[in-house]
Design an enzyme around this catalytic site. Sequence first.
Site, PDB file in Angstrom:
ATOM      1  N   PRO A   1       0.777  -1.205   0.049  1.00 32.13           N
ATOM      2  CG  PRO A   1      -0.258  -1.083   1.991  1.00 32.13           C
ATOM      3  CD  PRO A   1       0.396  -2.100   1.042  1.00 32.13           C
ATOM      4  CG  ASN A   2      -0.364   4.501   1.143  1.00 27.76           C
ATOM      5  OD1 ASN A   2      -1.449   4.843   0.358  1.00 27.76           O
ATOM      6  ND2 ASN A   2      -0.588   3.845   2.380  1.00 27.76           N
TER       7      ASN A   2
ATOM      8  NE  ARG B   1       0.656  13.211  -1.681  1.00 29.40           N
ATOM      9  CZ  ARG B   1      -0.210  12.275  -1.952  1.00 29.40           C
ATOM     10  NH1 ARG B   1      -0.204  11.390  -1.041  1.00 29.40           N
ATOM     11  NH2 ARG B   1      -1.064  12.430  -2.708  1.00 29.40           N
TER      12      ARG B   1
ATOM     13  CE1 TYR C   1       8.791   5.196   3.271  1.00 25.40           C
ATOM     14  CE2 TYR C   1       7.685   6.948   2.956  1.00 25.40           C
ATOM     15  CZ  TYR C   1       8.013   5.950   3.655  1.00 25.40           C
ATOM     16  OH  TYR C   1       7.276   5.320   4.831  1.00 25.40           O
TER      17      TYR C   1
ATOM     18  CG  ASN D   1       8.271  -2.124   0.812  1.00 22.44           C
ATOM     19  OD1 ASN D   1       7.512  -2.126   1.677  1.00 22.44           O
ATOM     20  ND2 ASN D   1       8.955  -1.048   0.639  1.00 22.44           N
TER      21      ASN D   1
ATOM     22  CB  ALA E   1       1.295   0.696   6.378  1.00 25.44           C
TER      23      ALA E   1
ATOM     24  CG  HIS F   1       4.523  -1.860  10.409  1.00 28.06           C
ATOM     25  ND1 HIS F   1       5.891  -2.318  10.685  1.00 28.06           N
ATOM     26  CD2 HIS F   1       4.673  -0.975   9.544  1.00 28.06           C
ATOM     27  CE1 HIS F   1       6.663  -1.704   9.759  1.00 28.06           C
ATOM     28  NE2 HIS F   1       5.968  -0.701   9.162  1.00 28.06           N
TER      29      HIS F   1
ATOM     30  CG  ASP G   1      -1.241 -17.064   8.843  1.00 28.95           C
ATOM     31  OD1 ASP G   1      -0.298 -17.080   9.664  1.00 28.95           O
ATOM     32  OD2 ASP G   1      -2.390 -17.046   9.496  1.00 28.95           O
TER      33      ASP G   1
ATOM     34  CD  GLU H   1      10.009  -7.510   6.197  1.00 31.68           C
ATOM     35  OE1 GLU H   1      10.209  -8.860   6.593  1.00 31.68           O
ATOM     36  OE2 GLU H   1       9.484  -6.583   6.890  1.00 31.68           O
TER      37      GLU H   1
ATOM     38  CG  HIS I   1      10.781  -2.610   5.310  1.00 32.93           C
ATOM     39  ND1 HIS I   1       9.387  -2.296   5.218  1.00 32.93           N
ATOM     40  CD2 HIS I   1      11.059  -3.604   5.959  1.00 32.93           C
ATOM     41  CE1 HIS I   1       8.852  -3.395   5.546  1.00 32.93           C
ATOM     42  NE2 HIS I   1       9.773  -4.204   6.001  1.00 32.93           N
ATOM     43  CB  ILE I   2      12.542   2.628   0.980  1.00 27.06           C
ATOM     44  CG1 ILE I   2      11.862   1.928  -0.287  1.00 27.06           C
ATOM     45  CG2 ILE I   2      13.382   4.005   0.493  1.00 27.06           C
ATOM     46  CD1 ILE I   2      10.817   2.498  -0.938  1.00 27.06           C
ATOM     47  CB  SER I   3      12.382   4.259   5.777  1.00 28.91           C
ATOM     48  OG  SER I   3      11.368   3.375   6.031  1.00 28.91           O
TER      49      SER I   3
ATOM     50  NE  ARG J   1       9.838   6.261   8.943  1.00 29.05           N
ATOM     51  CZ  ARG J   1       8.970   6.087   7.894  1.00 29.05           C
ATOM     52  NH1 ARG J   1       9.107   5.072   7.084  1.00 29.05           N
ATOM     53  NH2 ARG J   1       7.849   6.743   7.919  1.00 29.05           N
TER      54      ARG J   1
ATOM     55  NE  ARG K   1       6.537   4.609  10.088  1.00 31.22           N
ATOM     56  CZ  ARG K   1       5.677   4.694   9.441  1.00 31.22           C
ATOM     57  NH1 ARG K   1       5.535   3.608   8.574  1.00 31.22           N
ATOM     58  NH2 ARG K   1       5.028   6.044   9.222  1.00 31.22           N
TER      59      ARG K   1
HETATM   60  O1  CA2 Z   1      10.342   2.023   4.182  1.00 32.12           O
HETATM   61  C1  CA2 Z   1       9.456   1.138   3.658  1.00 32.12           C
HETATM   62  O2  CA2 Z   1       9.724   0.884   2.526  1.00 32.12           O
HETATM   63  C2  CA2 Z   1       8.022   1.260   4.394  1.00 32.12           C
HETATM   64  O3  CA2 Z   1       7.846  -0.165   3.766  1.00 32.12           O
HETATM   65  C3  CA2 Z   1       7.264   2.034   3.541  1.00 32.12           C
HETATM   66  C4  CA2 Z   1       5.829   2.141   4.007  1.00 32.12           C
HETATM   67  C5  CA2 Z   1       5.754   2.129   5.718  1.00 32.12           C
HETATM   68  O4  CA2 Z   1       4.474   2.244   6.099  1.00 32.12           O
HETATM   69  C6  CA2 Z   1       6.572   1.245   6.295  1.00 32.12           C
HETATM   70  O5  CA2 Z   1       6.587   1.443   7.637  1.00 32.12           O
HETATM   71  C7  CA2 Z   1       8.047   1.347   5.947  1.00 32.12           C
HETATM   72  C8  CA2 Z   1       5.084   3.310   3.519  1.00 32.12           C
HETATM   73  C9  CA2 Z   1       5.093   3.304   2.099  1.00 32.12           C
HETATM   74  C10 CA2 Z   1       4.351   4.617   1.502  1.00 32.12           C
HETATM   75  O6  CA2 Z   1       5.004   5.085   0.756  1.00 32.12           O
HETATM   76  C11 CA2 Z   1       4.787   6.554   0.684  1.00 32.12           C
HETATM   77  C12 CA2 Z   1       5.696   7.161  -0.397  1.00 32.12           C
HETATM   78  C13 CA2 Z   1       5.454   8.504  -0.541  1.00 32.12           C
HETATM   79  C14 CA2 Z   1       4.454   9.281  -0.062  1.00 32.12           C
HETATM   80  C15 CA2 Z   1       3.850   8.831   0.814  1.00 32.12           C
HETATM   81  C16 CA2 Z   1       3.950   7.265   1.263  1.00 32.12           C
END
Ligand code: CA2
Length: 150
Positions: free
Chosen positions: A10-11, A18, A23, A79, A82, A85, A92, A103, A105-107, A112, A116
Amino acid sequence: MATILVLNGPNLNLLGQREPAVYGAATLADVEALCRDAAARLGHAVECLQSNHEGVLIDALQAAGRRVKAGELLGVVFNPGAFTHTSVALHDAIKGAEVPVVEIHISNVHAREAFRHHSYVSPAAAGIVVGFGVDGYRLAIEGLVRKTTG
Ligand code: CA2
């Protein structure tokens, strides 16, 4: 040549639009191109899927498991966004499909917010890449290839 599924949750379709401080500036299309390049250098192909829907991700993991068993797919670079978490269902699905998942994660989720810090996906994953920015997708592909082709 084998295929790797790059699955984004998602997202992640909003990448580059953004929160560049968290990110980076790369878009999802940039990430998918990076993945194709990384896999091609190792003689493999990539399929990409992004979804904001948990059930679509679960269906993709189940289908991936069937394709791994058929020898058509190496595994999944995932990836989960969210859902990382929150989702016992993704945990499963990975376990049930017996699909190798790296798995990513970019960040650095551990630097954080506390919510998370826990991942339901990590205990089911073959490996984890965290905090290397979008370059982590390249590392995840290389790790998946090493793990699955020995
Ligand atoms: O660090 C990551 O890759 C995450 O999986 C990114 C998720 C976050 O919920 C995880 O805790 C860590 C969020 C992805 C949403 O990405 C956005 C990118 C630009 C603007 C808004 C959201």
